[in-house]
Design a protein around this motif. Structure first.
Motif, PDB file in Angstrom:
ATOM      1  N   UNK A   5       9.483  56.045 -40.106  1.00 33.53           N
ATOM      2  CA  UNK A   5       8.201  56.210 -40.784  1.00 33.53           C
ATOM      3  C   UNK A   5       7.114  55.285 -40.222  1.00 33.53           C
ATOM      4  N   UNK A   6       7.487  54.353 -39.373  1.00 33.92           N
ATOM      5  CA  UNK A   6       6.509  53.424 -38.821  1.00 33.92           C
ATOM      6  C   UNK A   6       5.505  54.145 -37.926  1.00 33.92           C
ATOM      7  N   UNK A   7       4.252  53.789 -38.081  1.00 31.16           N
ATOM      8  CA  UNK A   7       3.194  54.340 -37.251  1.00 31.16           C
ATOM      9  C   UNK A   7       2.891  53.342 -36.136  1.00 31.16           C
ATOM     10  N   UNK A   8       2.881  53.818 -34.935  1.00 29.68           N
ATOM     11  CA  UNK A   8       2.606  52.973 -33.779  1.00 29.68           C
ATOM     12  C   UNK A   8       1.387  53.493 -33.040  1.00 29.68           C
ATOM     13  N   UNK A   9       0.860  52.668 -32.192  1.00 28.99           N
ATOM     14  CA  UNK A   9      -0.207  53.059 -31.291  1.00 28.99           C
ATOM     15  C   UNK A   9       0.367  53.129 -29.882  1.00 28.99           C
ATOM     16  N   UNK A  10      -0.118  54.082 -29.135  1.00 30.09           N
ATOM     17  CA  UNK A  10       0.313  54.249 -27.748  1.00 30.09           C
ATOM     18  C   UNK A  10      -0.878  53.941 -26.854  1.00 30.09           C
ATOM     19  N   UNK A  11      -0.665  53.041 -25.922  1.00 28.44           N
ATOM     20  CA  UNK A  11      -1.678  52.702 -24.940  1.00 28.44           C
ATOM     21  C   UNK A  11      -1.203  53.160 -23.581  1.00 28.44           C
ATOM     22  N   UNK A  12      -2.071  53.794 -22.842  1.00 26.82           N
ATOM     23  CA  UNK A  12      -1.814  54.090 -21.435  1.00 26.82           C
ATOM     24  C   UNK A  12      -2.737  53.173 -20.645  1.00 26.82           C
ATOM     25  N   UNK A  13      -2.138  52.255 -19.911  1.00 24.41           N
ATOM     26  CA  UNK A  13      -2.903  51.282 -19.147  1.00 24.41           C
ATOM     27  C   UNK A  13      -2.670  51.563 -17.670  1.00 24.41           C
ATOM     28  N   UNK A  14      -3.752  51.871 -16.958  1.00 26.70           N
ATOM     29  CA  UNK A  14      -3.670  52.175 -15.537  1.00 26.70           C
ATOM     30  C   UNK A  14      -4.474  51.104 -14.816  1.00 26.70           C
ATOM     31  N   UNK A  15      -3.822  50.438 -13.855  1.00 27.63           N
ATOM     32  CA  UNK A  15      -4.483  49.353 -13.147  1.00 27.63           C
ATOM     33  C   UNK A  15      -3.983  49.264 -11.718  1.00 27.63           C
ATOM     34  N   UNK A  16      -4.802  48.675 -10.886  1.00 31.36           N
ATOM     35  CA  UNK A  16      -4.453  48.482  -9.484  1.00 31.36           C
ATOM     36  C   UNK A  16      -3.203  47.615  -9.372  1.00 31.36           C
ATOM     37  N   UNK A  17      -2.289  47.998  -8.476  1.00 32.09           N
ATOM     38  CA  UNK A  17      -1.077  47.201  -8.283  1.00 32.09           C
ATOM     39  C   UNK A  17      -1.409  45.768  -7.862  1.00 32.09           C
ATOM     40  N   UNK A  18      -2.577  45.559  -7.285  1.00 33.94           N
ATOM     41  CA  UNK A  18      -2.935  44.213  -6.824  1.00 33.94           C
ATOM     42  C   UNK A  18      -3.165  43.235  -7.974  1.00 33.94           C
TER      43      UNK A  18
END
Length: 102
Positions: A5-18
């Motif tokens: 029943x827990x509500x979570x947030x989903x983040x998609x984080x896209x960043x340079x490998x550097x």
């Protein structure tokens, strides 16, 4: 322990490998929940230089899919904003959506 029943947030984080080392170091040192999946060798283009892994655009991105609570969003936002300030030309994207454990 996360319950169904827990509500979570989903983040998609896209960043340079550097700049990935800076991200993961800060992410693991804060109360972020530490629930993530990492995808290497992500290609694409956002608001910065394309990252295609080829001879014309040789860099690549990494992508993190992070699940966290509303309370854990604050430290993650601070990390993202800090990276954007420190590395303005590298590109850091973050997308938020709701998630539910099934």
């Amino acid at each position: 322990m996360i319950k169904e029943q827990d509500s979570l947030l989903r983040l998609e984080i896209i960043l340079s490998q550097s700049i990935e080392d800076d991200f993961i170091s800060a992410f693991l040192s804060c109360d972020t929940g530490h629930m993530f999946t990492k995808l290497d060798h992500v290609m694409g283009q956002g608001f910065s230089t394309p990252k295609m892994g080829d001879s014309i655009w040789p860099q690549l991105n990494s992508m993190y899919v992070v699940y966290c609570t509303q309370e854990q969003i604050g430290p993650i936002k601070e990390i993202i904003n800090s990276l954007r300030k420190e590395y303005p030309g590298e590109g850091v994207a973050c997308f938020l959506s709701e998630a539910k454990v099934l």
